[in-house]
Design a protein around this motif. Structure first.
Motif, mmCIF file in Angstrom:
data_model
loop_
_atom_site.group_PDB
_atom_site.id
_atom_site.type_symbol
_atom_site.label_atom_id
_atom_site.label_comp_id
_atom_site.label_asym_id
_atom_site.label_seq_id
_atom_site.Cartn_x
_atom_site.Cartn_y
_atom_site.Cartn_z
ATOM 1 N N HIS A 219 5.945 2.625 4.811
ATOM 2 C CA HIS A 219 5.599 1.267 5.273
ATOM 3 C C HIS A 219 4.207 0.918 4.776
ATOM 4 N N ASP A 221 0.693 -1.306 6.247
ATOM 5 C CA ASP A 221 0.156 -1.842 7.498
ATOM 6 C C ASP A 221 -0.083 -3.341 7.321
ATOM 7 N N HIS A 278 2.620 4.091 2.724
ATOM 8 C CA HIS A 278 2.325 5.451 3.171
ATOM 9 C C HIS A 278 3.390 5.881 4.172
HETATM 10 FE FE LIG Z 1 0.527 2.946 8.748
#
Ligand SMILES: [Fe+2]
Ligand SMILES: O=C(O)CCC(=O)C(=O)O
Length: 364
Positions: A219, A221, A278
């Motif tokens: 994913h 952020d 990540h």
């Molecule tokens: Fe994350």
């Protein structure tokens, strides 16, 4: 342990390789000049250059001599361990649901695969003001309140102290990032006046199938910036921009791992910097603890490329979107996971944005 629920199994192409690729090169940046010098002094061009290179080439870096007291970090880590060591029934007394969106949660999914972890979320501001509805025309404002468990009694104090200390670091980093983009140091400050930032306590228990499951699936952020504390176990992997290889972000004692979120990528840098994918590997022997601080702007922030960064040669790559509506959509979609992608696309009605944020659909 009996059978493992297949809800945890990643598709074959997303399963982790158990041999580790060391992340040679995730930059390590020393911030001691900020913490030792007179605060009114401008950061050196050398430091700004290091930040620029790290954001452009990696989207990830580590910082040392960052000014967050070690005891503050140790206190929250210890309290987090005590909280998660309790029986499930106790933890579920402060569980998150559709109405109370903060607190304990152990069934998070990233891209429809269950994460091997449990979390406890708290916002930095209490209450945090958010938009009440993700409907574009609804202007009503709602409040989120933290939920605190009875045990351990010092969890609240430890979290509040930690949030304030890391917030200072996050503001300093935003100043450095602004300078690195050729902007005034305080260019981003106002966006965080009624911040929607939150701290997450992550616990990854030992996992009997570390080759099939992930602590957190791949994913990006979604916020502005993430400041992550990890313990010494390791497990975070970063998708290296240069070759797409998953590399291991080795724990460095008392360092924080910083990553650029989608807001900086999409809007505030007009893609000069990229929010990088990540994920977290788990292992069969040791539990792992980590604490991300998600630095997010006020809910009424209209996220759009800064006018200073847009020109005929570099036209805006994204249309504006409202951060609060986006945040709420993701929170709500966590409870209706199968609709997530449609909800995103239909609410923002900006196909290119939806593509860019596809990786951010997880609730971070
Ligand atoms: Fe994350
Ligand atoms: O635990 C970690 O190292 C990272 C967690 C993470 O990426 C997240 O919660 O968004």
């Amino acid at each position: 342990m009996g059978e493992v629920d297949p809800a945890y199994f990643q598709q074959p192409e997303h399963r982790p390789k158990l041999e580790i690729v060391q992340a040679q090169g995730i930059p390590l940046i020393d911030l001691s000049e900020l913490t030792s010098n007179d605060p009114s002094q401008q950061p050196s061009e050398t430091l700004v250059e290091e930040i620029r290179n790290a954001c452009r080439d990696w989207g990830f870096f580590q910082v040392v001599n960052h000014g967050v007291p070690l005891e503050t970090r140790q206190r929250i880590m210890a309290a987090s361990k005590e909280f998660f060591a309790q029986p499930l029934d106790e933890k579920r007394k402060v569980r998150r649901d559709e109405k109370r969106v903060l607190g304990y949660y152990d069934t998070e999914h990233t891209k429809n695969v269950r994460d091997w972890k449990e979390v406890f979320d708290l916002t930095v501001e209490d209450p945090t003001f958010v938009t009440a509805s993700y409907h574009p025309d609804d202007q009503e404002v709602d409040e989120w309140h933290n939920q605190w468990p009875d045990f351990p009694p010092h969890l609240r104090g430890a979290c509040e102290e930690y949030a304030r200390a890391v917030e200072k670091l996050a503001f300093k980093l935003m100043e450095l990032i602004a300078l690195s983009l050729g902007l005034r140091a305080d260019r981003f400050e106002d966006f965080f006046k009624d911040q929607t930032s939150f701290v997450r306590l992550n616990h990854y228990p030992p996992c009997p199938v570390p080759h099939l499951a992930l602590g957190v699936g791949r994913h990006k952020d979604a916020g502005a910036l993430t400041v992550l504390a990890q313990d010494d176990v390791g497990g975070l992997e970063v998708k290296r921009k240069s070759d797409g290889q998953w590399v291991w972000a080795s724990p460095t004692p008392d360092a924080y791992i910083i990553n650029v979120g989608d807001i900086i990528q999409v809007v505030w840098s007009n893609e000069a910097y990229e929010s990088v994918e990540h994920r977290v590997m788990v292992n069969s022997e040791r539990e792992r603890f980590s604490i991300p601080f998600f630095f997010n702007p006020s809910h009424y922030t209209v996220v759009e490329p800064l006018e200073e960064l847009v020109s005929n040669e570099s036209p805006a790559k994204y249309k504006a979107y409202n951060w609060g509506k986006f945040l709420l959509t993701r929170k709500a979609s966590n409870f209706k996971k199968l609709d997530v992608e449609n909800i995103q696309i239909s609410h923002f009605r900006v196909p290119e944005l939806a593509d860019a944020l596809e990786g951010a659909l997880k609730l971070n």
